[in-house]
Design a protein around this motif. Sequence first.
Motif, PDB file in Angstrom:
ATOM      1  N   ASP A 188       0.858  -1.186   0.000  1.00  0.00           N
ATOM      2  CA  ASP A 188       0.000   0.000   0.000  1.00  0.00           C
ATOM      3  C   ASP A 188       0.893   1.234   0.000  1.00  0.00           C
ATOM      4  O   ASP A 188       1.646   1.466   0.943  1.00  0.00           O
ATOM      5  CB  ASP A 188      -0.928  -0.011   1.220  1.00  0.00           C
ATOM      6  N   ILE A 189       0.785   2.010  -1.062  1.00  0.00           N
ATOM      7  CA  ILE A 189       1.734   3.091  -1.338  1.00  0.00           C
ATOM      8  C   ILE A 189       1.070   4.444  -1.145  1.00  0.00           C
ATOM      9  O   ILE A 189      -0.054   4.661  -1.608  1.00  0.00           O
ATOM     10  CB  ILE A 189       2.265   2.953  -2.780  1.00  0.00           C
ATOM     11  N   GLY A 190       1.764   5.335  -0.497  1.00  0.00           N
ATOM     12  CA  GLY A 190       1.250   6.677  -0.279  1.00  0.00           C
ATOM     13  C   GLY A 190       2.214   7.752  -0.730  1.00  0.00           C
ATOM     14  O   GLY A 190       3.308   7.892  -0.182  1.00  0.00           O
ATOM     15  N   ASN A 191       1.826   8.491  -1.780  1.00  0.00           N
ATOM     16  CA  ASN A 191       2.523   9.694  -2.231  1.00  0.00           C
ATOM     17  C   ASN A 191       3.945   9.440  -2.722  1.00  0.00           C
ATOM     18  O   ASN A 191       4.891  10.128  -2.327  1.00  0.00           O
ATOM     19  CB  ASN A 191       2.526  10.763  -1.131  1.00  0.00           C
ATOM     20  N   ALA A 192       4.107   8.430  -3.577  1.00  0.00           N
ATOM     21  CA  ALA A 192       5.373   8.276  -4.290  1.00  0.00           C
ATOM     22  C   ALA A 192       5.450   9.335  -5.380  1.00  0.00           C
ATOM     23  O   ALA A 192       4.453   9.622  -6.056  1.00  0.00           O
ATOM     24  CB  ALA A 192       5.483   6.878  -4.895  1.00  0.00           C
ATOM     25  N   ALA A 193       6.601   9.919  -5.570  1.00  0.00           N
ATOM     26  CA  ALA A 193       6.777  11.020  -6.517  1.00  0.00           C
ATOM     27  C   ALA A 193       6.800  10.490  -7.947  1.00  0.00           C
ATOM     28  O   ALA A 193       7.842  10.100  -8.470  1.00  0.00           O
ATOM     29  CB  ALA A 193       8.052  11.791  -6.203  1.00  0.00           C
ATOM     30  N   THR A 194       5.629  10.468  -8.584  1.00  0.00           N
ATOM     31  CA  THR A 194       5.481  10.074  -9.976  1.00  0.00           C
ATOM     32  C   THR A 194       4.574  11.099 -10.651  1.00  0.00           C
ATOM     33  O   THR A 194       4.002  11.980  -9.997  1.00  0.00           O
ATOM     34  CB  THR A 194       4.830   8.681 -10.091  1.00  0.00           C
ATOM     35  N   GLU A 195       4.406  10.964 -11.965  1.00  0.00           N
ATOM     36  CA  GLU A 195       3.504  11.874 -12.679  1.00  0.00           C
ATOM     37  C   GLU A 195       2.092  11.784 -12.113  1.00  0.00           C
ATOM     38  O   GLU A 195       1.375  12.786 -12.028  1.00  0.00           O
ATOM     39  CB  GLU A 195       3.493  11.530 -14.165  1.00  0.00           C
ATOM     40  N   MET A 196       1.681  10.581 -11.731  1.00  0.00           N
ATOM     41  CA  MET A 196       0.324  10.381 -11.222  1.00  0.00           C
ATOM     42  C   MET A 196       0.104  11.128  -9.900  1.00  0.00           C
ATOM     43  O   MET A 196      -1.018  11.543  -9.592  1.00  0.00           O
ATOM     44  CB  MET A 196       0.080   8.882 -11.019  1.00  0.00           C
ATOM     45  N   ALA A 197       1.182  11.314  -9.124  1.00  0.00           N
ATOM     46  CA  ALA A 197       1.058  11.963  -7.808  1.00  0.00           C
ATOM     47  C   ALA A 197       1.542  13.405  -7.815  1.00  0.00           C
ATOM     48  O   ALA A 197       1.589  14.040  -6.765  1.00  0.00           O
ATOM     49  CB  ALA A 197       1.840  11.166  -6.772  1.00  0.00           C
ATOM     50  N   ALA A 198       1.875  13.939  -8.979  1.00  0.00           N
ATOM     51  CA  ALA A 198       2.432  15.287  -9.055  1.00  0.00           C
ATOM     52  C   ALA A 198       1.476  16.338  -8.476  1.00  0.00           C
ATOM     53  O   ALA A 198       1.907  17.356  -7.930  1.00  0.00           O
ATOM     54  CB  ALA A 198       2.773  15.630 -10.504  1.00  0.00           C
ATOM     55  N   ARG A 199       0.186  16.065  -8.568  1.00  0.00           N
ATOM     56  CA  ARG A 199      -0.802  17.025  -8.057  1.00  0.00           C
ATOM     57  C   ARG A 199      -0.681  17.238  -6.555  1.00  0.00           C
ATOM     58  O   ARG A 199      -1.084  18.279  -6.035  1.00  0.00           O
ATOM     59  CB  ARG A 199      -2.211  16.559  -8.408  1.00  0.00           C
ATOM     60  N   MET A 200      -0.105  16.251  -5.833  1.00  0.00           N
ATOM     61  CA  MET A 200       0.051  16.396  -4.388  1.00  0.00           C
ATOM     62  C   MET A 200       0.934  17.607  -4.047  1.00  0.00           C
ATOM     63  O   MET A 200       0.705  18.291  -3.053  1.00  0.00           O
ATOM     64  CB  MET A 200       0.670  15.137  -3.771  1.00  0.00           C
ATOM     65  N   ALA A 201       1.935  17.840  -4.884  1.00  0.00           N
ATOM     66  CA  ALA A 201       2.854  18.953  -4.641  1.00  0.00           C
ATOM     67  C   ALA A 201       2.214  20.306  -4.932  1.00  0.00           C
ATOM     68  O   ALA A 201       2.703  21.342  -4.479  1.00  0.00           O
ATOM     69  CB  ALA A 201       4.107  18.775  -5.483  1.00  0.00           C
ATOM     70  N   GLU A 210     -10.199  21.786   3.129  1.00  0.00           N
ATOM     71  CA  GLU A 210      -9.064  22.623   2.760  1.00  0.00           C
ATOM     72  C   GLU A 210      -8.305  22.022   1.577  1.00  0.00           C
ATOM     73  O   GLU A 210      -8.418  20.827   1.279  1.00  0.00           O
ATOM     74  CB  GLU A 210      -8.108  22.786   3.949  1.00  0.00           C
ATOM     75  N   ILE A 211      -7.517  22.857   0.919  1.00  0.00           N
ATOM     76  CA  ILE A 211      -6.567  22.411  -0.103  1.00  0.00           C
ATOM     77  C   ILE A 211      -5.181  22.507   0.524  1.00  0.00           C
ATOM     78  O   ILE A 211      -4.799  23.562   1.041  1.00  0.00           O
ATOM     79  CB  ILE A 211      -6.627  23.282  -1.373  1.00  0.00           C
ATOM     80  N   ALA A 212      -4.429  21.417   0.490  1.00  0.00           N
ATOM     81  CA  ALA A 212      -3.117  21.408   1.139  1.00  0.00           C
ATOM     82  C   ALA A 212      -2.096  20.675   0.288  1.00  0.00           C
ATOM     83  O   ALA A 212      -2.415  19.676  -0.367  1.00  0.00           O
ATOM     84  CB  ALA A 212      -3.202  20.751   2.522  1.00  0.00           C
ATOM     85  N   VAL A 213      -0.880  21.188   0.305  1.00  0.00           N
ATOM     86  CA  VAL A 213       0.250  20.505  -0.320  1.00  0.00           C
ATOM     87  C   VAL A 213       0.639  19.322   0.558  1.00  0.00           C
ATOM     88  O   VAL A 213       0.666  19.434   1.791  1.00  0.00           O
ATOM     89  CB  VAL A 213       1.443  21.470  -0.481  1.00  0.00           C
ATOM     90  N   GLU A 214       0.906  18.174  -0.060  1.00  0.00           N
ATOM     91  CA  GLU A 214       1.287  16.977   0.685  1.00  0.00           C
ATOM     92  C   GLU A 214       2.715  16.560   0.350  1.00  0.00           C
ATOM     93  O   GLU A 214       3.140  16.662  -0.809  1.00  0.00           O
ATOM     94  CB  GLU A 214       0.334  15.822   0.392  1.00  0.00           C
ATOM     95  N   PRO A 215       3.456  16.060   1.335  1.00  0.00           N
ATOM     96  CA  PRO A 215       4.821  15.583   1.084  1.00  0.00           C
ATOM     97  C   PRO A 215       4.824  14.373   0.152  1.00  0.00           C
ATOM     98  O   PRO A 215       3.873  13.592   0.125  1.00  0.00           O
ATOM     99  CB  PRO A 215       5.322  15.191   2.477  1.00  0.00           C
TER     100      PRO A 215
END
Length: 254
Positions: A188-201, A210-215
Amino acid sequence: MSETANGKVALVTGAGSGIGRACALTLAQHGYRVVLAGRRQAALDAVAQEAQALRGDALAVACDVTDAESVAALFDTIRARFGRLDVLFNNAGRNGSPVDLDEVSIDEWRSIVDTNLNGVFLCTRAAFGLMKTQNPRGGRIINNGSISAHAPRPNSAAYTATKHAITGLTKAVSLDGRKYDIVCGQIDIGNAATEMAARMARGVPQANGEIAVEPLMDVQHVADAVLQMANLPLSANVQFMTIMASKMPFVGRG
């Protein structure tokens, strides 16, 4: 070359980018003969070239995991080329539109279920049949779950439902595979830095509105974890592993 791999055969779905690419390259670098599966042949070929530059052995096969005939053709290729399969990493998956539940189209719901659940079943079914009859018998199946297999994000009903279902499938395969030396675990993976997760940044909706930046974390940590699971002898299994960016909002109240 890893002594534990020793030329074993691993299949990675969704191998053309992101987590699949990172895991395929790491497996190849550590001695696995890796089959790269995905819908985009050009992307798979590029990853195969990267693997070969690392002195790895990689075969790129275009496959739509939602199509039973396409999956059957993939496994026919694996049988013809290698005669066996030691590791399956069910990684292919997709997200949905971040909209209210009543705005999720029926077509999108079915597409997400087809990719994230039915695709995993079709590949697992084919791998199970090969692993229980090959010699030496047995093998390992690793399913890509998600933090969403535990807790949803806002407006993610279809994705979350499929990832919860993957947990049930993982348990069932783990049980049914015992008599054939087939083991099954889930990462179970959380917030690996890939194109799919780029929106987290850039900032994503939180449960409180709220809208928040995630690590984010380096995707290589995920690849290393999958390698660790794959390298275990069949007498041992990581049933569930959670790997995540340490400070992402998951544990506690976010």
